[in-house]
Scaffold this motif. Structure first.
Motif, short mmCIF file in Angstrom:
data_model
loop_
_atom_site.label_atom_id
_atom_site.label_comp_id
_atom_site.label_asym_id
_atom_site.label_seq_id
_atom_site.Cartn_x
_atom_site.Cartn_y
_atom_site.Cartn_z
N VAL A 77 0.84 -1.21 0.00
CA VAL A 77 0.00 0.00 0.00
C VAL A 77 0.87 1.24 0.00
N VAL A 118 1.26 4.09 -3.05
CA VAL A 118 1.01 5.51 -2.80
C VAL A 118 2.21 6.35 -3.22
N MET A 149 -0.23 -3.04 -8.09
CA MET A 149 -1.63 -3.19 -7.70
C MET A 149 -2.08 -4.65 -7.85
N LEU A 209 -0.79 -6.46 -4.87
CA LEU A 209 -1.58 -6.13 -3.69
C LEU A 209 -2.89 -6.92 -3.69
#
Length: 92
Positions: free
Chosen positions: A17, A21, A64, A67
């Motif tokens: 995460v 970011v 992503m 994740l």
């Protein structure tokens, strides 16, 4: 009943995460620089930043995807799991 995540899984998810970011923030900074270089007429810098943004977009997509794997399974697939020999006898 919901499976509780281990500390290692929580750390991996948190790291991804934070990584996404920071990666996205870096891309926003480069987009700002790209617009500024286009407005000033510096096409060499704009071209370099455009190529960098395409490559960074692939990196962001892979992050992503990783994740999502972590959130679904708690771990990512091992590299050997991606290289299957799909010779299962169903060929025509």
């Amino acid at each position: 009943m919901e499976k509780t995540r281990s500390g290692k899984e929580k750390f991996a998810i948190g790291f991804m995460v934070v990584w996404i970011v920071f990666w996205a923030a870096g891309m926003l900074i480069v987009i700002y620089g790209l617009v500024r270089s286009l407005l000033s007429g510096n096409l060499t810098a704009a071209g370099f930043m455009g190529i960098w943004l395409v490559a960074a977009g692939f990196g962001l997509a892979m992050g992503m995807r990783k994740l999502v794997e972590l959130l679904r399974n708690g771990r990512t697939a091992p590299k050997g799991a991606r290289n299957h020999d799909w010779n299962d006898g169903t060929d025509v």
